[in-house]
Design a protein around this motif. Sequence first.
Motif, PDB file in Angstrom:
ATOM      1  N   ALA A 347     -71.477  33.214  20.549  1.00 21.72           N
ATOM      2  CA  ALA A 347     -70.856  32.730  19.318  1.00 21.72           C
ATOM      3  C   ALA A 347     -69.361  32.927  19.469  1.00 21.72           C
ATOM      4  O   ALA A 347     -68.889  34.066  19.586  1.00 21.72           O
ATOM      5  CB  ALA A 347     -71.368  33.504  18.107  1.00 21.72           C
ATOM      6  N   PRO A 348     -68.552  31.843  19.518  1.00 21.48           N
ATOM      7  CA  PRO A 348     -67.118  31.993  19.766  1.00 21.48           C
ATOM      8  C   PRO A 348     -66.432  32.789  18.666  1.00 21.48           C
ATOM      9  O   PRO A 348     -66.757  32.654  17.484  1.00 21.48           O
ATOM     10  CB  PRO A 348     -66.611  30.551  19.827  1.00 21.48           C
ATOM     11  N   SER A 349     -65.484  33.645  19.061  1.00 20.00           N
ATOM     12  CA  SER A 349     -64.710  34.386  18.082  1.00 20.00           C
ATOM     13  C   SER A 349     -63.576  33.506  17.565  1.00 20.00           C
ATOM     14  O   SER A 349     -63.294  32.433  18.106  1.00 20.00           O
ATOM     15  CB  SER A 349     -64.149  35.652  18.730  1.00 20.00           C
ATOM     16  N   GLU A 350     -62.942  33.966  16.540  1.00 20.81           N
ATOM     17  CA  GLU A 350     -61.834  33.206  15.969  1.00 20.81           C
ATOM     18  C   GLU A 350     -60.608  33.299  16.888  1.00 20.81           C
ATOM     19  O   GLU A 350     -60.204  34.379  17.297  1.00 20.81           O
ATOM     20  CB  GLU A 350     -61.466  33.773  14.595  1.00 20.81           C
ATOM     21  N   ASN A 351     -60.013  32.184  17.259  1.00 26.67           N
ATOM     22  CA  ASN A 351     -58.739  32.211  17.967  1.00 26.67           C
ATOM     23  C   ASN A 351     -57.988  30.929  17.642  1.00 26.67           C
ATOM     24  O   ASN A 351     -58.574  29.934  17.213  1.00 26.67           O
ATOM     25  CB  ASN A 351     -58.918  32.391  19.474  1.00 26.67           C
ATOM     26  N   ASP A 352     -56.684  30.989  17.840  1.00 25.68           N
ATOM     27  CA  ASP A 352     -55.827  29.898  17.386  1.00 25.68           C
ATOM     28  C   ASP A 352     -55.365  28.981  18.509  1.00 25.68           C
ATOM     29  O   ASP A 352     -54.549  28.089  18.270  1.00 25.68           O
ATOM     30  CB  ASP A 352     -54.587  30.469  16.672  1.00 25.68           C
ATOM     31  N   SER A 353     -55.844  29.192  19.731  1.00 25.36           N
ATOM     32  CA  SER A 353     -55.349  28.359  20.817  1.00 25.36           C
ATOM     33  C   SER A 353     -55.902  26.950  20.676  1.00 25.36           C
ATOM     34  O   SER A 353     -57.043  26.750  20.283  1.00 25.36           O
ATOM     35  CB  SER A 353     -55.750  28.942  22.167  1.00 25.36           C
ATOM     36  N   PRO A 354     -55.093  25.947  20.994  1.00 25.25           N
ATOM     37  CA  PRO A 354     -55.554  24.559  20.868  1.00 25.25           C
ATOM     38  C   PRO A 354     -56.454  24.178  22.037  1.00 25.25           C
ATOM     39  O   PRO A 354     -56.512  24.863  23.063  1.00 25.25           O
ATOM     40  CB  PRO A 354     -54.244  23.765  20.907  1.00 25.25           C
ATOM     41  N   ARG A 355     -57.154  23.065  21.862  1.00 26.34           N
ATOM     42  CA  ARG A 355     -57.943  22.532  22.966  1.00 26.34           C
ATOM     43  C   ARG A 355     -56.985  21.990  24.024  1.00 26.34           C
ATOM     44  O   ARG A 355     -55.971  21.363  23.715  1.00 26.34           O
ATOM     45  CB  ARG A 355     -58.877  21.416  22.488  1.00 26.34           C
ATOM     46  N   SER A 356     -57.296  22.230  25.283  1.00 23.05           N
ATOM     47  CA  SER A 356     -56.476  21.753  26.391  1.00 23.05           C
ATOM     48  C   SER A 356     -57.338  20.868  27.274  1.00 23.05           C
ATOM     49  O   SER A 356     -58.332  21.337  27.852  1.00 23.05           O
ATOM     50  CB  SER A 356     -55.934  22.943  27.200  1.00 23.05           C
ATOM     51  N   GLU A 357     -56.959  19.617  27.404  1.00 20.25           N
ATOM     52  CA  GLU A 357     -57.780  18.688  28.168  1.00 20.25           C
ATOM     53  C   GLU A 357     -57.875  19.089  29.630  1.00 20.25           C
ATOM     54  O   GLU A 357     -58.946  19.032  30.237  1.00 20.25           O
ATOM     55  CB  GLU A 357     -57.224  17.274  28.046  1.00 20.25           C
ATOM     56  N   TRP A 358     -56.756  19.536  30.205  1.00 22.40           N
ATOM     57  CA  TRP A 358     -56.818  19.858  31.628  1.00 22.40           C
ATOM     58  C   TRP A 358     -57.603  21.142  31.888  1.00 22.40           C
ATOM     59  O   TRP A 358     -58.308  21.253  32.906  1.00 22.40           O
ATOM     60  CB  TRP A 358     -55.421  19.915  32.232  1.00 22.40           C
ATOM     61  N   VAL A 359     -57.548  22.114  30.962  1.00 24.27           N
ATOM     62  CA  VAL A 359     -58.365  23.316  31.110  1.00 24.27           C
ATOM     63  C   VAL A 359     -59.845  22.967  30.965  1.00 24.27           C
ATOM     64  O   VAL A 359     -60.703  23.485  31.689  1.00 24.27           O
ATOM     65  CB  VAL A 359     -57.948  24.402  30.104  1.00 24.27           C
ATOM     66  N   SER A 360     -60.158  22.072  30.049  1.00 21.38           N
ATOM     67  CA  SER A 360     -61.547  21.619  29.896  1.00 21.38           C
ATOM     68  C   SER A 360     -62.044  20.969  31.178  1.00 21.38           C
ATOM     69  O   SER A 360     -63.161  21.246  31.648  1.00 21.38           O
ATOM     70  CB  SER A 360     -61.656  20.635  28.725  1.00 21.38           C
ATOM     71  N   TYR A 409     -64.395  22.943  22.974  1.00 21.02           N
ATOM     72  CA  TYR A 409     -63.847  24.290  23.006  1.00 21.02           C
ATOM     73  C   TYR A 409     -62.357  24.298  23.313  1.00 21.02           C
ATOM     74  O   TYR A 409     -61.865  23.508  24.126  1.00 21.02           O
ATOM     75  CB  TYR A 409     -64.544  25.125  24.082  1.00 21.02           C
ATOM     76  N   SER A 410     -61.648  25.246  22.689  1.00 26.74           N
ATOM     77  CA  SER A 410     -60.265  25.513  23.066  1.00 26.74           C
ATOM     78  C   SER A 410     -60.245  26.198  24.428  1.00 26.74           C
ATOM     79  O   SER A 410     -61.278  26.657  24.934  1.00 26.74           O
ATOM     80  CB  SER A 410     -59.611  26.439  22.026  1.00 26.74           C
ATOM     81  N   ALA A 411     -59.055  26.313  25.017  1.00 25.73           N
ATOM     82  CA  ALA A 411     -58.942  26.949  26.326  1.00 25.73           C
ATOM     83  C   ALA A 411     -59.449  28.384  26.281  1.00 25.73           C
ATOM     84  O   ALA A 411     -60.220  28.829  27.143  1.00 25.73           O
ATOM     85  CB  ALA A 411     -57.489  26.915  26.793  1.00 25.73           C
ATOM     86  N   GLN A 412     -59.029  29.160  25.255  1.00 24.42           N
ATOM     87  CA  GLN A 412     -59.481  30.538  25.151  1.00 24.42           C
ATOM     88  C   GLN A 412     -60.992  30.621  24.976  1.00 24.42           C
ATOM     89  O   GLN A 412     -61.656  31.472  25.576  1.00 24.42           O
ATOM     90  CB  GLN A 412     -58.785  31.236  23.985  1.00 24.42           C
TER      91      GLN A 412
END
Length: 553
Positions: A347-360, A409-412
């Motif tokens: 279950a993902p925790s709360e974080n504010d990092s945006p989604r990154s296409e290249w990290v995905s 998912y975001s990068a984090q």
Amino acid sequence: MFVNSARTFVADAIRGLVASTADISWHPDPGFLTREEPLAAGQVALLSGGGSGHEPMHAGFIGAGMLAGVCPGLVFTSPNALQVHEASKSVSVGGGVVHIVKNYTGDVMNFSIARELLREDNIESDYVLIDDDVATERADGDGPGRRGTAATVIVEKICGAAAERGDTLADVVALGRRVAANSRSMAVALRACTAPGSNEPSFDLPDGEIELGIGIHGERGTSRVPDMPAQDIVAALTQPVIDSLGLERGESVIAFVNGLGATHPMELHLLYGELAEYLSDKGIEVARPLVGSLVTALNMAGASITLVRVDDSVLELFDAPTDAPAWPALVRDTVLGERTGFGPSFAPSENDSPRSEWVSDWMASWVQRVLTEEPALTDLDRRAGDGDFGTNMVSALEQVDLAQIRETYSAQTIFEAVSAAYLGHAGGTSGALFGIWFRQFYLALHAEDLAAITTAARNGLERITELGGARVGDKTMVDAIAPAVDALDNATDLRTGLTDAARAATEGAQSTENFTANRGRASYVGDAARGVVDPGALVIAWFFEAAADAVRG
């Protein structure tokens, strides 16, 4: 196989059995086993036997509530009539003797002759014939009929309990025949057995093929097919059994998964899980489970599935106590668990990092490559370690949702999910070290720039060396991580840094081919691991290669 000589193999094994079991006596002439403690006067005595090589059947089931005696033959050879006759006289205490006989020509013939001799002695006797193997079932009724296999021990247990409570000979025989008529089995071999004194298996089975419908005397089966998942093997064995018994929805069975001698308990429980689910889907209730290697074929790698239609009166006897040394302690009912892996769900925790296409793209590509290359990783680890590395990688990465990594998912969160998958689902050293490696990326990747990735990699290297103690040259994942961190430290932009890190990690991984391991499982085999690339270092190299490809894209 442990052998003094093929000629004395059975006698040597019996000597050990008697020495290790309090209530079993050996009568060497003409050769049979009985309980040390005689039966109560007037009790029905159960006698069984057959070729050796099926242990613990039958000798392991001598005891109160089961067999009074056993006649062992040579390996896969029926006992002779004089053995059966003398054993029957020895166990008889006035209530008559019941022979439990498997449907093989030699067994049937010799037990039959023994009963003729018992009539001359005025000892009442009768028999129960076990013919459960559907592989030899013929619609026209010609031939010797179904062979007697794993259902034998269930009949012995139920008839033994009936005799113990004081049932008459006629009642014990009628009960045994009813249980036998409601029993069917089918078996599969992954590898044939090899008899004492022989250098060749009983039949040739090429790699990648399995033998369906085999017998317990090393006979080849009725069909040879390509290897298949356990789930499909269970279906191939179980459906003919269901069809032969005419089982319908709502009926209850004893479900018995039996190992044939060289099958690990984990494999048997895996098969039982598939069997329980298959029967549940058919609406057939498992009243009692039975799992274990009770009816073997020497060292054959394989298993059989037996179903026995039951009612409450039969279950009462099946549940009755026995002190026979090989009868397992049983769970009285069965609950099918969910088909799931070990470890918590993510279950993902709360974080504010945006989604990154290249990290995905980076992480989805890497995960898919590791899953695809599992056989190669397993082979490397088998040559340099203990062979579980590829399995551990898959155990973790099968838990991550690739679609979420690619699209949501975001990068984090990606690194958090991968770290949780390793820490919660992969065992051993690799699970811990890869889990803590990806944890550093989750903690540091508030931005997807060179500084954040360098910090994450450096922190990961420090934590891994703290936990495992490995250094460069020890033939571990550190040999790929350390040069990659150096390349990132010396870079001025993200694209160049990841490209250089990928090159350095790949060179570092390849260098492990020339090392003798000083850490990890490969260190246990010393120079035998030389010439093999460390699989952990290789996976790290793939990680940086995927990053470089994604950032360039």
